[in-house]
Design an enzyme around this catalytic site. Structure first.
Site, PDB file in Angstrom:
ATOM      1  N   LYS A 141       9.773 -44.399  -7.536  1.00 19.01           N
ATOM      2  CA  LYS A 141       9.272 -43.124  -8.082  1.00 19.01           C
ATOM      3  C   LYS A 141      11.096 -42.575  -8.294  1.00 19.01           C
ATOM      4  CE  LYS A 141       6.797 -39.429  -6.256  1.00 19.01           C
ATOM      5  NZ  LYS A 141       5.879 -38.735  -4.729  1.00 19.01           N
ATOM      6  N   SER A 171       1.841 -37.578  -7.345  1.00 22.65           N
ATOM      7  CA  SER A 171       3.129 -36.865  -7.892  1.00 22.65           C
ATOM      8  C   SER A 171       3.372 -38.659  -7.898  1.00 22.65           C
ATOM      9  CB  SER A 171       3.726 -36.423  -7.084  1.00 22.65           C
ATOM     10  OG  SER A 171       4.230 -36.378  -6.542  1.00 22.65           O
ATOM     11  N   SER A 179       0.017 -37.462  -2.775  1.00 20.89           N
ATOM     12  CA  SER A 179       0.933 -38.151  -4.036  1.00 20.89           C
ATOM     13  C   SER A 179       0.702 -39.708  -3.759  1.00 20.89           C
ATOM     14  CB  SER A 179       2.249 -37.725  -3.411  1.00 20.89           C
ATOM     15  OG  SER A 179       2.087 -35.967  -4.891  1.00 20.89           O
TER      16      SER A 179
END
Length: 499
Positions: free
Chosen positions: A110, A185, A209
């Protein structure tokens, strides 16, 4: 085994035949099918010398070339660096050196996680050229376990919001419908798994997320207990809002990867002492007589009827596993007080100075949240912490009777990718960009471990996730139940046509 050995080709061709993605889809070429093999199986093939790290990398780079332009999941790709690491991994194996659990497996991180020598933007123009000199602890532990970093996955600006778009790279699209959002996210991470771009991905979770994008992309997401994956560099070292973790195409894959990143760290005060290897054990267990609490409406939280229909239909799934299911839930009113205030305080502490210096560099929703945090007073924080404590005690007392609490992961299916956040659900209007994700952040506020598992599809063929919450620090127990649900339903086996 030589790369042109017929038996090696037989392995890849056999995988092509065995890994039919869905009854309505055609069989994929060998390399394509390799990209949808489980991380566990891929690891086994590498260790058995039936697959090299270079072959695994080449297959995934080809898949990225074919599919990533359509979804925009991987935003920074480092093929030369990955090729060098893969060659070294194969050389290690040739010399019979000790191999880590993730040896030779491609991994994507990420873009909130710092990666040594690889651009990390946090989805912000302020960091569009930022190249860290150190690894985040998750990245470091995966490297040490033998994973090969292939690149970074897209995330919202500073990870704020469950919709993956930013001014650096644009939006990431849902592979089941390119007009829809993938969530966030950890949106780029979930799409990377769903599309076979990487078998190992990292993520993080504050308000959902790891779970929200998993639900939207038909993969598995897991928010571990705070301290399970420690953060030795957390500014608020005792905060229980955020945690790092991972996602997987199956619960077993997720647990396999989690076993390499979980474990204590003396620099993190909330670090859990149990070793990560704990998660590499078999997940099977009996659930006969296990008590499960089934959600009602979380105190008036709106749910799209399509989501509610899919999730409520699974009450019989849990009963078929032997569970005793009762519709009941605790009071989550204190989550409304605690999570909102503590999140705003966190945002103000993290980005307040940058907002002052660069007022035009933040999206409006995050800017508003930072400004809200800057206005907070000590009495506001005291009220939030008091509510947080009440919520924690109430939820743990509730789970003394029930081993699990089950509810939808999200309150609605994937929505239009051009919509920053939903303005309403079932006629209830919102003014805040996190209001549509209460089904996730109410659970975040408790601090308990929670998994999102594929639960089926809406009439429009959009994925829906089922959220399974467990007792305090009972992470493995949650994964066991998620695994049993996954085996009983099989929805996670369906792949997007685009992949």
């Amino acid at each position: 085994m030589a790369e042109n050995d017929p038996s090696r080709r037989d392995v890849l061709l056999a995988m092509a035949g065995a890994l039919l993605l869905d009854g309505s889809l055609n069989a994929q070429p060998a390399a394509d099918s390799l990209c949808f093999a489980s991380a566990i199986e891929m690891s086994r093939l590498i260790r058995a010398k039936k697959l090299s790290a270079r072959e695994a990398l080449a297959a995934h780079l080809k898949q990225i070339e074919l599919v990533n332009p359509k979804v925009n999941a991987i935003v920074t790709l480092v093929p030369e660096m990955a090729a060098e690491a893969a060659a070294k991994a194969d050389e290690m194996q040739a010399h019979n050196e000790t191999l880590g659990p993730l040896h030779g497996l491609p991994a994507a991180h990420k873009d909130l996680m710092e990666t040594r020598g690889i651009r990390t933007t946090f989805g912000s123009l302020l960091y569009k050229d930022h190249i860290p000199t150190e690894d985040n602890i998750v990245v470091d532990r995966m490297r040490r376990a033998g994973a090969i970093i292939i690149g970074k996955t897209n995330t919202p600006e500073f990870g704020a919001g469950s919709q993956t778009f930013n001014k650096v790279f644009g939006a990431t699209h849902n592979p089941y419908d390119l007009t829809k959002t993938c969530g966030g996210s950890s949106g780029g991470a979930a799409v990377s798994l769903a599309c076979g771009l990487a078998p190992v991905v990292s993520g993080s979770d504050t308000g959902g997320s790891l779970r929200n994008p998993a639900a939207f992309c038909n993969v598995v997401g897991f928010r571990p207990s705070i301290g399970r994956v420690p953060n030795p560099k957390a500014t608020f070292a005792w905060s229980t809002l955020s945690t790092s973790g991972c996602l997987g195409r199956s619960v077993a894959d997720l647990a396999f990867v989690l076993s390499t990143i979980a474990g204590p760290d003396p620099r993190a005060p909330l670090s859990i002492s149990e070793p990560g290897e704990h998660f590499a054990r078999p997940l099977d267990r009996s659930f006969k007589g296990v008590r499960v609490a089934w959600f009602k409406d979380l105190g008036g939280v709106p749910f799209d009827p399509r989501v509610r229909t899919v999730v409520d239909g699974h009450r019989k799934t849990f009963e078929s596993l032997g569970c005793i299911v009762e519709q009941t839930e605790p009071d989550f009113a204190d989550a409304e007080i605690s999570f909102r205030v503590l999140r705003a305080w966190n945002s103000a502490n993290a980005y307040g100075a940058q907002l002052k210096d660069h007022p035009d560099a933040f999206k409006d929703t995050l800017k508003g949240e930072i400004e809200e945090g800057l206005r907070l007073m000590g009495t506001d924080l005291a009220r939030a912490e008091t509510a947080h404590g009440r919520l924690w005690r109430r939820f743990q007392a509730f789970l003394e009777k029930y081993e699990y609490f089950v509810l939808p992961t999200t309150q609605l299916p994937p929505f239009d990718v051009t919509t920053p956040y939903p303005a309403e659900i079932a006629g209830v209007k919102f003014t805040n960009y996190i209001d549509w994700m209460k089904s996730c952040w109410y659970i975040s506020a408790t601090g308990n471990p929670a998994a999102s598992v594929p639960g089926g599809f809406t009439p429009e063929a959009l994925p829906v996730g089922v959220q399974i919450v467990g007792r305090d620090k009972a992470d493995f127990s949650v994964l066991q139940m998620a695994h049993a649900f996954e085996q009983a339903t099989g929805f996670g086996k369906k792949r997007p046509v685009i992949a």
